[in-house]
Design an enzyme around this catalytic site. Structure first.
Site, PDB file in Angstrom:
ATOM      1  N   TYR A 177      -2.249   0.636   2.015  1.00 39.39           N
ATOM      2  CA  TYR A 177      -1.410   1.542   1.238  1.00 39.39           C
ATOM      3  C   TYR A 177      -1.867   1.521  -0.221  1.00 39.39           C
ATOM      4  O   TYR A 177      -3.054   1.427  -0.483  1.00 39.39           O
ATOM      5  CB  TYR A 177       0.076   1.184   1.419  1.00 39.39           C
ATOM      6  CG  TYR A 177       0.937   2.403   1.135  1.00 39.39           C
ATOM      7  CD1 TYR A 177       0.793   3.559   1.905  1.00 39.39           C
ATOM      8  CD2 TYR A 177       1.833   2.423   0.084  1.00 39.39           C
ATOM      9  CE1 TYR A 177       1.536   4.693   1.629  1.00 39.39           C
ATOM     10  CE2 TYR A 177       2.582   3.556  -0.199  1.00 39.39           C
ATOM     11  CZ  TYR A 177       2.426   4.697   0.587  1.00 39.39           C
ATOM     12  OH  TYR A 177       3.144   5.815   0.318  1.00 39.39           O
ATOM     13  N   ARG A 230       2.743  16.281  -4.129  1.00 36.56           N
ATOM     14  CA  ARG A 230       2.783  15.263  -5.195  1.00 36.56           C
ATOM     15  C   ARG A 230       2.426  13.914  -4.591  1.00 36.56           C
ATOM     16  O   ARG A 230       3.275  13.074  -4.381  1.00 36.56           O
ATOM     17  CB  ARG A 230       4.181  15.218  -5.835  1.00 36.56           C
ATOM     18  CG  ARG A 230       4.220  14.410  -7.134  1.00 36.56           C
ATOM     19  CD  ARG A 230       5.632  13.975  -7.467  1.00 36.56           C
ATOM     20  NE  ARG A 230       6.217  13.124  -6.450  1.00 36.56           N
ATOM     21  CZ  ARG A 230       5.979  11.824  -6.323  1.00 36.56           C
ATOM     22  NH1 ARG A 230       5.122  11.226  -7.133  1.00 36.56           N
ATOM     23  NH2 ARG A 230       6.567  11.118  -5.376  1.00 36.56           N
ATOM     24  N   LYS A 248       2.408   4.876   5.581  1.00 35.82           N
ATOM     25  CA  LYS A 248       3.819   4.463   5.583  1.00 35.82           C
ATOM     26  C   LYS A 248       4.239   3.978   6.963  1.00 35.82           C
ATOM     27  O   LYS A 248       4.933   2.966   7.095  1.00 35.82           O
ATOM     28  CB  LYS A 248       4.709   5.636   5.164  1.00 35.82           C
ATOM     29  CG  LYS A 248       4.659   5.961   3.696  1.00 35.82           C
ATOM     30  CD  LYS A 248       5.618   5.101   2.895  1.00 35.82           C
ATOM     31  CE  LYS A 248       5.669   5.513   1.440  1.00 35.82           C
ATOM     32  NZ  LYS A 248       6.575   4.707   0.628  1.00 35.82           N
ATOM     33  N   GLU A 320       8.399  12.492   2.112  1.00 38.00           N
ATOM     34  CA  GLU A 320       7.487  11.667   1.327  1.00 38.00           C
ATOM     35  C   GLU A 320       6.576  12.528   0.457  1.00 38.00           C
ATOM     36  O   GLU A 320       5.923  13.458   0.939  1.00 38.00           O
ATOM     37  CB  GLU A 320       6.627  10.817   2.269  1.00 38.00           C
ATOM     38  CG  GLU A 320       5.847   9.734   1.582  1.00 38.00           C
ATOM     39  CD  GLU A 320       6.733   8.629   1.015  1.00 38.00           C
ATOM     40  OE1 GLU A 320       6.362   8.049  -0.011  1.00 38.00           O
ATOM     41  OE2 GLU A 320       7.796   8.349   1.606  1.00 38.00           O
ATOM     42  N   ASP A 321       6.561  12.228  -0.829  1.00 34.99           N
ATOM     43  CA  ASP A 321       5.642  12.850  -1.791  1.00 34.99           C
ATOM     44  C   ASP A 321       5.754  14.372  -1.850  1.00 34.99           C
ATOM     45  O   ASP A 321       4.742  15.085  -1.925  1.00 34.99           O
ATOM     46  CB  ASP A 321       4.204  12.409  -1.507  1.00 34.99           C
ATOM     47  CG  ASP A 321       3.956  10.977  -1.975  1.00 34.99           C
ATOM     48  OD1 ASP A 321       4.878  10.388  -2.572  1.00 34.99           O
ATOM     49  OD2 ASP A 321       2.861  10.446  -1.738  1.00 34.99           O
ATOM     50  N   ASP A 343      12.046   8.486   0.456  1.00 39.70           N
ATOM     51  CA  ASP A 343      11.645   7.174  -0.055  1.00 39.70           C
ATOM     52  C   ASP A 343      11.362   7.211  -1.546  1.00 39.70           C
ATOM     53  O   ASP A 343      11.624   6.243  -2.253  1.00 39.70           O
ATOM     54  CB  ASP A 343      10.410   6.682   0.708  1.00 39.70           C
ATOM     55  CG  ASP A 343      10.051   5.247   0.344  1.00 39.70           C
ATOM     56  OD1 ASP A 343      10.952   4.402   0.372  1.00 39.70           O
ATOM     57  OD2 ASP A 343       8.877   5.000   0.024  1.00 39.70           O
ATOM     58  N   ASP A 344      10.835   8.328  -2.043  1.00 39.22           N
ATOM     59  CA  ASP A 344      10.539   8.435  -3.469  1.00 39.22           C
ATOM     60  C   ASP A 344      11.812   8.407  -4.303  1.00 39.22           C
ATOM     61  O   ASP A 344      11.810   7.900  -5.426  1.00 39.22           O
ATOM     62  CB  ASP A 344       9.766   9.730  -3.754  1.00 39.22           C
ATOM     63  CG  ASP A 344       8.475   9.797  -2.973  1.00 39.22           C
ATOM     64  OD1 ASP A 344       7.669   8.868  -3.095  1.00 39.22           O
ATOM     65  OD2 ASP A 344       8.287  10.763  -2.219  1.00 39.22           O
ATOM     66  N   ASN A 485       2.163   4.767  -9.620  1.00 39.61           N
ATOM     67  CA  ASN A 485       0.985   4.525  -8.784  1.00 39.61           C
ATOM     68  C   ASN A 485       0.027   5.709  -8.902  1.00 39.61           C
ATOM     69  O   ASN A 485       0.444   6.813  -9.192  1.00 39.61           O
ATOM     70  CB  ASN A 485       1.408   4.383  -7.312  1.00 39.61           C
ATOM     71  CG  ASN A 485       2.005   3.030  -7.010  1.00 39.61           C
ATOM     72  OD1 ASN A 485       1.442   2.009  -7.361  1.00 39.61           O
ATOM     73  ND2 ASN A 485       3.155   3.016  -6.372  1.00 39.61           N
TER      74      ASN A 485
END
Length: 629
Positions: A177, A230, A248, A320-321, A343-344, A485
């Site tokens: 990851y 993103r 993930k 996610e993202d 999760d973000d 990150n």
């Protein structure tokens, strides 16, 4: 059939009979095992009580049995007769990552499944295989090469991949990851070898359900989905964002014990605005600008409806993202009707809240006694702020509106204040407090005088020496969390935080940093990695059969992580427990999340197990090889 010898026919018939007997006995055993923890796999399941014949056969084919919770429960000392193995050639068995054991197939297994001569004569233990592979990984100097090596292993030998990950998690987590997965996504088209998930594009409108049904696994419990707009702090990577759901879900299994076969990575391809990718001959996605508005919304609506129709309402959908403008909208839209989690927003919030709760043991006081300044007001920053406000509200018995008063946000235009309300997005308006406009972070620190500075803007080196020194002049022990990150986007390095604060900073980061020696003292940076939260959170949702995600469940996960930090960890300056014990951490978080789901009346697996921690541990996937008859 005429060409088959009678002995071969007898072996097939014997295998079919053994499969049937074994499958029936394992279903009974699975039910008895669940009852050991005070639960019944048959209760409250409305049409899902006993596994169907297809599900039963799936259990046989994986060397275990999927009980009503979908968990693989065969123990390593029970030999199994996989149906697929009974009738398949040795070549097929070696190419199936779920069953392949490589050189660990015993002499008996090689004879029984036509492997004689297809492997060298030596028989190796799984431990020796793992030792050799770890040596191979360490010999590779380039992180992306290590990533590709491990992805190839996952596609070749699933159990060996997860055993290697579980036993060496601190070393291999940055490879599978962040930060390495960011580079992998950027180069995904060039390194693409084999599809590892489902791709749903604008071309599939009206057929999304059909696409979902093309996935070979039918009992899915966790979906991680991205639209690639993103990816980490790297921006729009379009279809090449698939590396994120794949990574993930590998962690859902390795760290949280969710079965690999119950995990489904999905990328929704609506195009990309990244000109470099659109002009890249190896780009694997749609070559068009991103769809927006109604076209985008209709595809997402169709996808979410198809997920519920195909897998039921107890499949966890983790967004996610997604870009900020979609992330909040999608979560608020679907959380009332689906088991939805971002999760973000929620995972990041939980892990940061846990770090703040632990960090206050150095500083003293409660959350309500301190002021928090966020650099970054996107989905991560505002998500953390909201969860901190909720925790303050619950601890201090005040309204959430009052709890927000000590939480301030800085975005690209400066401090968010009431005079900007007409020009900012709705989710920022909650933190638009009365104050004079402030244009830069350093000035905001001097005015607000925060205890904790939390960075999530993805702007590398934004926590300058002047910023850290200002925080240190205000606080004896400033809390500095550089969460962005990958490493290139981190607000500061661990060495900078410790040296510029003269060794007084309580530091955490999103990306891993090596220990730092300052004034003869060794500081071990804490990584505020979402991997502390989402695997255990997902396991808790699965074992409880939760039908919705509520904020109280996310709070429970944060509190469950914070309570794992011991005095020994504090002595080392850590605000998170070491990753080496991540499975124990995940089991405890799962138990806290499941308990809250039961308390809120959202759990469907009844009755409630007496000991949720032990039950969570018993449900975790084991990577130990099975013995085949």
């Amino acid at each position: 059939m005429r060409g088959l010898q009678s002995s071969t026919l007898a072996r097939i018939a014997t295998g079919v009979e053994a499969c049937s007997r074994w499958c029936s006995s394992r279903i009974i055993t699975a039910g008895a095992r669940a009852e050991q923890y005070g639960s019944s796999t048959m209760a409250g399941r409305s049409g899902e009580g006993a596994p169907s014949s297809d599900a039963a056969m799936a259990g046989v084919a994986t060397g275990g049995v999927e009980d009503a919770y979908g968990e693989d429960r065969a123990t390593e000392d029970q030999p199994v007769t996989p149906w697929a193995v009974c009738i398949a050639s040795g070549h097929s068995l070696l190419r199936d990552p779920r069953h392949n054991k490589g050189l660990s197939f015993t002499e008996k297994e090689r004879d029984a499944h036509y492997l004689r001569g297809l492997l060298p004569p030596v028989v190796l233990s799984q431990e020796l295989q793992e030792k050799r592979l770890l040596q191979n990984v360490r010999e590779l100097q380039v992180p992306l090469q290590r990533y590709m090596f491990l992805m190839d292993l996952q596609e070749r030998n699933e159990r060996l991949f997860y055993k290697l990950m579980i036993d060496n998690v601190e070393e291999l987590l940055p490879v599978v990851y962040t930060p390495t997965v960011g580079e992998a996504c950027q180069k995904y088209g060039s390194i693409f070898r084999r599809s590892q998930g489902l791709y749903i594009s604008l071309k599939d409108r009206g057929r999304v359900l059909e696409v979902l049904r093309n996935w070979r696994e039918k009992s899915i419990q966790v979906i991680v989905v991205t639209d690639g707009e993103r990816i980490l702090g790297l921006g729009d990577l379009g279809c090449q964002g698939m590396g994120i759901p794949v990574g993930k879900l590998a962690l859902y299994t390795a760290l949280g014990g969710v079965r690999p076969s119950a995990c489904l990575p999905i990328t929704i391809d609506v195009g990309t605005n990244n000109e470099e990718l659109l002009n890249d001959e190896f780009y694997i996605g749609l070559r068009q600008k991103r769809a927006t508005g109604q076209e985008y919304a209709e595809l997402l609506d169709e996808f979410m409806a198809a997920v519920k129709q195909n897998y039921g309402q107890k499949v966890l959908v983790q967004f996610e993202d997604f870009a900020n403008h979609n992330a909040f909208t999608l979560l608020e839209k679907y959380r009332p009707t689906h088991l939805a989690f971002n999760d973000d927003i929620q995972g990041t919030a939980a892990v940061v809240l846990a770090g703040l709760i632990a960090g206050l043991k150095f500083v003293g006081g409660t959350l309500a006694d301190h002021t928090f300044l966020f650099f970054g007001a996107g989905e991560a920053g505002t998500g953390i702020a909201e969860l901190v406000a909720l925790e303050i509200s619950m601890q201090s018995k005040v309204s959430q509106e009052d709890a927000r008063k000590n939480i301030w946000l800085v975005d690209s235009k400066g401090l968010i204040v009431s005079s900007r309300k007409d020009s900012i997005q709705p989710f920022k308006k909650l933190y638009a407090h009365e104050h004079e406009p402030v244009k830069d972070l350093l000035s905001a620190i001097k005015d607000i005088k925060p205890t904790a500075l939390i960075g999530s803007a993805g702007v590398g080196q934004s926590f300058t020496k002047e910023v850290i020194e200002a925080m240190s002049s205000i606080n004896k022990r400033p809390i500095i969390l550089a969460l962005s990150n990958p490493t290139s986007r981190s607000e500061c390095t661990a060495e900078q935080a410790y040296s510029w604060s003269q060794g007084r900073a309580i530091f955490g980061s999103g990306s891993p940093f090596d220990p730092v020696k300052y004034n003869e003292k060794l500081f071990v940076p804490a990584q505020a990695n979402n991997a502390y939260i989402f695997p255990g959170f997902g396991l808790g949702v699965v074992i409880s059969g939760a039908i919705r995600v509520k904020d109280d469940m996310v709070l429970a996960a944060a509190e469950g992580l914070a309570e794992q930090v011991s005095s020994e960890h504090f002595d080392k300056g850590l605000i998170y427990p070491p990753f080496s014990s991540i499975r124990k951490i995940s089991a405890n978080i799962a138990a806290r999340v499941a308990a809250k789901a039961y308390d809120l009346g959202l759990a469907s697996h009844l009755p409630r197990p007496r000991d949720l921690v032990k039950y969570a541990e018993s449900c975790m996937y084991s990577p130990i090889y099975r013995s085949y008859r």
